[in-house]
Scaffold this motif. Structure first.
Motif, PDB file in Angstrom:
ATOM      1  N   PRO A 130       0.797  -1.019   0.021  1.00  0.00           N
ATOM      2  CA  PRO A 130       0.085   0.067  -0.066  1.00  0.00           C
ATOM      3  C   PRO A 130       0.795   1.227  -0.060  1.00  0.00           C
ATOM      4  CG  PRO A 130      -0.495  -1.605   1.664  1.00  0.00           C
ATOM      5  CD  PRO A 130       0.449  -2.017   1.151  1.00  0.00           C
ATOM      6  N   GLU A 131       0.375   2.495  -0.531  1.00  0.00           N
ATOM      7  CA  GLU A 131       0.973   3.532  -0.490  1.00  0.00           C
ATOM      8  C   GLU A 131       1.640   4.107   0.774  1.00  0.00           C
ATOM      9  OE1 GLU A 131      -0.935   6.599  -2.707  1.00  0.00           O
ATOM     10  OE2 GLU A 131      -1.294   5.529  -4.486  1.00  0.00           O
ATOM     11  N   VAL A 132       0.886   3.846   1.679  1.00  0.00           N
ATOM     12  CA  VAL A 132       1.182   4.336   3.014  1.00  0.00           C
ATOM     13  C   VAL A 132       2.245   3.394   3.849  1.00  0.00           C
ATOM     14  CG1 VAL A 132      -0.718   5.895   3.236  1.00  0.00           C
ATOM     15  CG2 VAL A 132      -0.857   3.481   4.117  1.00  0.00           C
ATOM     16  N   ALA A 133       2.452   2.098   3.377  1.00  0.00           N
ATOM     17  CA  ALA A 133       3.118   1.355   3.874  1.00  0.00           C
ATOM     18  C   ALA A 133       4.799   1.716   4.391  1.00  0.00           C
ATOM     19  CB  ALA A 133       3.369  -0.185   3.298  1.00  0.00           C
ATOM     20  N   PRO A 134       5.103   1.596   5.417  1.00  0.00           N
ATOM     21  CA  PRO A 134       6.608   2.013   5.932  1.00  0.00           C
ATOM     22  C   PRO A 134       7.386   1.030   5.067  1.00  0.00           C
ATOM     23  CG  PRO A 134       5.701   0.727   7.742  1.00  0.00           C
ATOM     24  CD  PRO A 134       4.518   1.073   6.817  1.00  0.00           C
ATOM     25  N   ALA A 135       8.588   1.685   4.786  1.00  0.00           N
ATOM     26  CA  ALA A 135       9.850   0.977   3.893  1.00  0.00           C
ATOM     27  C   ALA A 135      10.752   0.458   4.838  1.00  0.00           C
ATOM     28  CB  ALA A 135      10.290   1.845   2.796  1.00  0.00           C
ATOM     29  N   PHE A 136      11.576  -0.441   4.348  1.00  0.00           N
ATOM     30  CA  PHE A 136      12.750  -0.761   5.176  1.00  0.00           C
ATOM     31  C   PHE A 136      13.893   0.182   5.023  1.00  0.00           C
ATOM     32  CE2 PHE A 136      10.987  -5.184   4.581  1.00  0.00           C
ATOM     33  CZ  PHE A 136      11.095  -5.568   5.954  1.00  0.00           C
ATOM     34  N   GLN A 137      14.675   0.376   5.967  1.00  0.00           N
ATOM     35  CA  GLN A 137      15.691   1.377   5.978  1.00  0.00           C
ATOM     36  C   GLN A 137      16.922   0.726   5.495  1.00  0.00           C
ATOM     37  OE1 GLN A 137      16.250   2.049  10.470  1.00  0.00           O
ATOM     38  NE2 GLN A 137      13.991   2.859  10.410  1.00  0.00           N
ATOM     39  N   ALA A 138      17.953   1.573   5.094  1.00  0.00           N
ATOM     40  CA  ALA A 138      19.019   1.191   4.393  1.00  0.00           C
ATOM     41  C   ALA A 138      19.716   0.219   5.063  1.00  0.00           C
ATOM     42  CB  ALA A 138      20.097   2.377   4.271  1.00  0.00           C
ATOM     43  N   ASN A 139      19.654  -0.096   6.536  1.00  0.00           N
ATOM     44  CA  ASN A 139      20.250  -1.229   7.389  1.00  0.00           C
ATOM     45  C   ASN A 139      19.561  -2.517   7.271  1.00  0.00           C
ATOM     46  OD1 ASN A 139      18.152  -0.469   8.827  1.00  0.00           O
ATOM     47  ND2 ASN A 139      19.428   0.010  10.733  1.00  0.00           N
ATOM     48  N   GLY A 140      18.515  -2.618   6.530  1.00  0.00           N
ATOM     49  CA  GLY A 140      17.554  -3.758   6.345  1.00  0.00           C
ATOM     50  C   GLY A 140      16.623  -3.820   7.349  1.00  0.00           C
ATOM     51  N   THR A 141      16.214  -2.613   8.096  1.00  0.00           N
ATOM     52  CA  THR A 141      15.453  -2.868   9.175  1.00  0.00           C
ATOM     53  C   THR A 141      13.882  -2.032   8.855  1.00  0.00           C
ATOM     54  OG1 THR A 141      16.909  -3.122  10.994  1.00  0.00           O
ATOM     55  CG2 THR A 141      14.844  -2.389  11.646  1.00  0.00           C
ATOM     56  N   LEU A 142      12.903  -2.547   9.319  1.00  0.00           N
ATOM     57  CA  LEU A 142      11.569  -1.840   9.160  1.00  0.00           C
ATOM     58  C   LEU A 142      11.139  -1.719  10.547  1.00  0.00           C
ATOM     59  CD1 LEU A 142       8.571  -2.667   6.790  1.00  0.00           C
ATOM     60  CD2 LEU A 142       8.372  -2.129   9.185  1.00  0.00           C
TER      61      LEU A 142
END
Length: 251
Positions: A130-142
């Motif tokens: 979904p458009e509002v879903a948070p993404a994984f950060q550069a370190n591989g953590t959500l």
């Protein structure tokens, strides 16, 4: 002397046809895949968590769905949890991908058996985020935070007439993730408990300077009722005492 048949990890079978059949039987033993992701986070005191990973068949595969359960027990202090969850399950020639992870959030607010309740959450595996879903950060953590709070009411159980009980409500206890994102990644889900309890039923308790007071007067039931104008109040039981306000019991 005739040779005897052996098990999957023993010697070769006598007939080639039986050999092929035996190897096929050995391959149908289910096993968890090598790729996995980490589900971790923090739990408040007197909280426990159960995560149930569900694996389902995909495509033309006729393998049966599978589940695997992970648990973090109650602790009287704030504590951490960490589960390593495989992203697939091998069932014979079938590769069953992870379909979802159900979360069962348990909490207790007293020493009695009935003073324990729960709420649900989960990780949902989707084809497209979904458009509002948070993404994984550069370190591989959500990272996400679930906000939990206690909702109080007069118990509906006949055996606890007039006794205050609580329900658990946790908002944001989950996430949407694609299957391709998961291997090697970390989902960090922190549970926070709000310091302010609130009534389960809006408009049935009146917030006063002394605390929350349950209303009565319209239907004459043994539960809290919709507040009238002017309001009428009733007592309730909490920790063996007859009380007029929550959380301090007496005004």
């Amino acid at each position: 002397m005739n040779p005897t048949n052996k098990s999957c990890n023993g010697a070769l079978l006598w007939w080639p046809a039986l050999l092929a059949l035996s190897l096929n039987a050995c391959s149908t033993v289910g096993s968890l895949g090598a790729e996995s992701f980490t589900l971790e986070g923090e739990l408040p005191a007197d909280f426990a968590l159960k995560a149930q990973a569900h694996y389902g068949a995909a495509g033309n595969c006729d393998g049966r769905s599978q589940t695997k359960t992970f648990k973090a027990d109650f602790d009287s202090q704030p504590h951490e949890y960490r589960f390593r969850i495989p992203v697939n399950y091998r069932d014979g020639t079938c590769d069953l991908p992870l379909a979802r992870v159900g979360l069962f959030i348990n909490a207790r607010y007293g020493d009695k058996d009935w003073q324990q309740t729960y709420d649900n959450g989960g990780l949902t595996i989707v084809d497209q985020l979904p458009e509002v879903a948070p993404a994984f950060q550069a370190n591989g953590t959500l990272s996400k935070t679930a906000e939990c709070s206690w909702l109080f009411q007069i118990s509906k159980a006949n055996s606890r007439d007039g006794e205050l009980s609580k329900l658990l409500s946790c908002k944001g206890a989950g996430a949407h993730i694609t299957h391709e994102q998961l291997p090697g990644k970390t989902v960090r889900l922190v549970f926070k408990l709000s310091g302010e309890d609130r009534p389960y039923l809006n408009g049935y308790w009146l917030n006063t300077e002394a605390g929350w007071k349950p209303c009565t007067g319209r239907w004459g039931t043994r539960f809290e009722e919709l507040c009238t104008d002017p309001p009428q109040h009733r007592t309730f039981n909490m920790d063996g005492q007859e009380c007029t306000v929550y959380p301090n019991c007496t005004e």
